[in-house]
Design an enzyme around this catalytic site. Structure first.
Site, PDB file in Angstrom:
ATOM      1  N   TYR A 151      38.796  48.843  35.485  1.00  0.00           N
ATOM      2  CA  TYR A 151      38.946  49.338  36.864  1.00  0.00           C
ATOM      3  C   TYR A 151      40.107  50.317  36.945  1.00  0.00           C
ATOM      4  O   TYR A 151      39.993  51.397  37.561  1.00  0.00           O
ATOM      5  CB  TYR A 151      39.170  48.159  37.803  1.00  0.00           C
ATOM      6  N   SER A 206      42.988  53.487  44.493  1.00  0.00           N
ATOM      7  CA  SER A 206      43.588  52.155  44.456  1.00  0.00           C
ATOM      8  C   SER A 206      44.981  52.296  43.872  1.00  0.00           C
ATOM      9  O   SER A 206      45.281  53.276  43.173  1.00  0.00           O
ATOM     10  CB  SER A 206      42.744  51.232  43.568  1.00  0.00           C
TER      11      SER A 206
END
Length: 246
Positions: A140, A127
């Site tokens: 995250y 990501s």
């Protein structure tokens, strides 16, 4: 043969479809049997029910494979959007277990098969959170930073062997479940993430990037492919409003 994890939905399912279209014998790995069954009926991929956090299950899966040319480490996800001061440690543990240790287990288990062929490819879907932190995304981002470090270290350690290590780092992708899971089923909060954004990325967009990296000649390695929607110039710079006419 290509193995795709997290293949019961979103980017994983789209990647399994795309690689099958390119002629790969695809093994689609995920926890949800019914979704995998439907994907198999649609595309001809081979379903395999597996939780990548289950070490014994991962080892058993690897032992049953006769070969592996491509591994796409896609299984992962985000849970919670709390500030660090109030974050639930269990959320962080889950994110680390799935995103990082799941990728580690699959990579370790399948690496002998990837090394045994004429050339293997490991694609890890991280990501943009893997290199840019943001408020509410501490857990995250920490997990994706670690997953990025895993991929970068592995590439160094495999230098001199015919195994490519590729990282695909998507920005804002709108799938049916990612934000909804992160917001614990709160549909309004999940929808607000994408509100006003003209054409967020789709799972199919990211699958195209995976297929591009995999399909290049074996001597060509895409170290990191960062892909964002046009509306997102950076992690902290997002345009909400129309971009494209009818």
């Amino acid at each position: 043969m290509a193995v795709v994890t997290g293949a019961s939905g979103g980017i994983g399912a789209a990647t399994a479809r795309r690689l099958a279209k390119d002629g790969f014998d695809v093994v689609a790995v995920a926890r949800r049997a019914e979704r995998l069954r439907r994907l198999a009926e649609e595309t001809g991929v081979r379903p395999y029910v597996l939780d990548v956090t289950d070490g014994e299950g991962v080892r058993r899966f690897a032992a049953e494979l006769g070969s592996c040319d491509v591994l796409v480490n896609n299984a992962g996800g985000a849970l919670g959007a709390d500030p660090v001061a109030g974050a639930d440690v269990a959320d962080w543990e889950w994110m680390y277990s799935v995103n990082v240790l799941g990728t580690l287990r699959m990579t370790q288990a399948l690496l002998p098969l990837l090394r045994a062929g004429r050339g293997g490819t490991i694609v890890t879907v991280t990501s943009t959170a893997a290199f840019t932190a943001y408020e509410g995304g501490g857990g995250y981002s920490a997990a994706k930073h670690a997953e990025r470090a895993l991929a970068e270290t592995l590439r160094l350690e495999l230098c001199g062997e015919p195994v490519r290590v590729v990282e695909v780092a998507p920005g804002m992708v709108r799938t049916e479940e990612f934000a909804l899971n992160r917001m614990r089923g709160d549909a309004d909060r999940a929808a607000a993430v994408y509100e006003g954004v003209d054409h967020p990325l789709t799972a199919e967009d990211v699958a195209e990037c995976v297929a591009l990296a995999v399909g290049l000649p074996q001597h060509v390695n895409v170290d990191r492919l960062v892909v964002r929607p046009l509306a997102q110039a950076a992690q902290h710079k997002l345009h909400r409003g129309p971009l494209f006419g009818d």
